[in-house]
Design an enzyme around this catalytic site. Structure first.
Site, PDB file in Angstrom:
ATOM      1  CG  HIS A   1      53.884 104.658  71.970  1.00  0.00           C
ATOM      2  ND1 HIS A   1      54.892 105.087  72.805  1.00  0.00           N
ATOM      3  CD2 HIS A   1      54.420 103.739  71.159  1.00  0.00           C
ATOM      4  CE1 HIS A   1      55.998 104.425  72.505  1.00  0.00           C
ATOM      5  NE2 HIS A   1      55.741 103.617  71.505  1.00  0.00           N
ATOM      6  CG  HIS A   2      47.821 106.458  68.951  1.00  0.00           C
ATOM      7  ND1 HIS A   2      47.863 107.662  68.285  1.00  0.00           N
ATOM      8  CD2 HIS A   2      48.283 105.532  68.069  1.00  0.00           C
ATOM      9  CE1 HIS A   2      48.308 107.466  67.052  1.00  0.00           C
ATOM     10  NE2 HIS A   2      48.580 106.198  66.897  1.00  0.00           N
ATOM     11  CB  CYS A   3      48.123 107.010  75.853  1.00  0.00           C
ATOM     12  SG  CYS A   3      48.620 108.740  75.840  1.00  0.00           S
ATOM     13  CB  ALA A   4      47.459 102.282  73.146  1.00  0.00           C
TER      14      ALA A   4
END
Lengths: 150, 104
Positions: free
Chosen positions: B60-63
């Site tokens: 998710h890459h924190c997104a």
């Protein structure tokens, strides 16, 4: 066999492309959502119980090849087994993907589950392989509606 | 090659790999190349590239809202910096064709 071939065995590729028991169950006794928030895998596992026996089991959701194939193989193995038998199978699977079952013979004895032996070489993928099993375990052993691997 | 040249080269090369879709095509962006491959989960891409000796990030890459916006479960992401080389981009692209080979 290379580590990659060992991981992505034919059984896994096949179940990933054509997952078994991949459907919602309207009359399920229990359904639990399982999430791996780090990678975004999420599956709902549905179980219909007849006393202590699993009359029917299915799943829906999305994730990587390993998690989807694992959920698919799991549903095809646990149908008509008792809760106790499923718990034992879960224990064996868990030991297998953590690399705790040694010797080819011991691994082969696990039948279709043996396809997941290669996962133990990829520690980052152990959670992918066991997500559906943890979700089923929760459905059978607790009142929780959702579980998370983190 | 500078970082921007590496990014431009990788962007051009990755589009030759069948089924690849780039996520994030702003004209001026940092040295990152996020992408998805049709029918293949980013985590499977990451594992195969890793075995081929190419380190990328997946997930998710924190997104999460961005993932929802694009209707994708996650992305694979290669990053380029001053210490990377054109040869490494080539190795990355070569490894990507291995992904389809392994997963069919």
């Amino acid at each position: 066999m290379s580590a990659l071939k060992e991981l992505y065995q034919q059984v896994i590729l096949d179940h990933n492309k054509a997952p078994r028991n991949f459907r919602k169950m309207e009359d399920a006794t229990r359904s639990v959502d399982g999430y791996n928030p780090l990678c975004g895998d999420h599956y709902t596992v549905y179980v219909k119980l007849d006393g202590e026996r699993i009359a029917d089991v299915s799943f829906q959701g999305a994730g990587c090849a390993i998690s989807k194939a694992s959920a698919s193989v799991m549903t095809s193995l646990v149908k008509s087994k008792t809760v106790e038998e499923v718990e034992e199978l879960f224990g064996q699977f868990h030991r297998l993907v953590k690399g705790e079952i040694e010797g080819e013979e011991e691994v082969e004895r696990l039948g279709k589950l043996a396809a997941f032996a290669g996962v133990s070489e990829f520690p980052a993928r152990v959670k992918c392989a066991s997500l559906a099993w943890h979700t089923l375990h929760t459905a059978l052993k607790s009142e929780e509606k959702t579980i998370s691997t983190e | 090659m500078s970082r921007d040249e590496l990014l431009a080269y990788a962007t051009e090369q990755i589009l030759t790999v069948p089924g690849v879709r780039i996520i994030g095509t702003a004209r001026e962006k940092a040295g990152v190349l996020s992408f998805v491959m049709e029918g293949i989960h980013p985590h499977d891409i990451g594992t195969i590239l890793d075995v081929e000796g190419v380190a990328i990030r997946t997930g998710h890459h924190c997104a999460q809202p961005v993932m929802q916006r694009f209707g994708i479960p996650a992305t694979a992401r290669a990053s380029f910096a001053f210490y990377n080389t054109k040869e490494e981009v080539d190795a990355f692209i070569k490894a990507l064709s291995k992904v389809r080979e392994v997963l069919g």
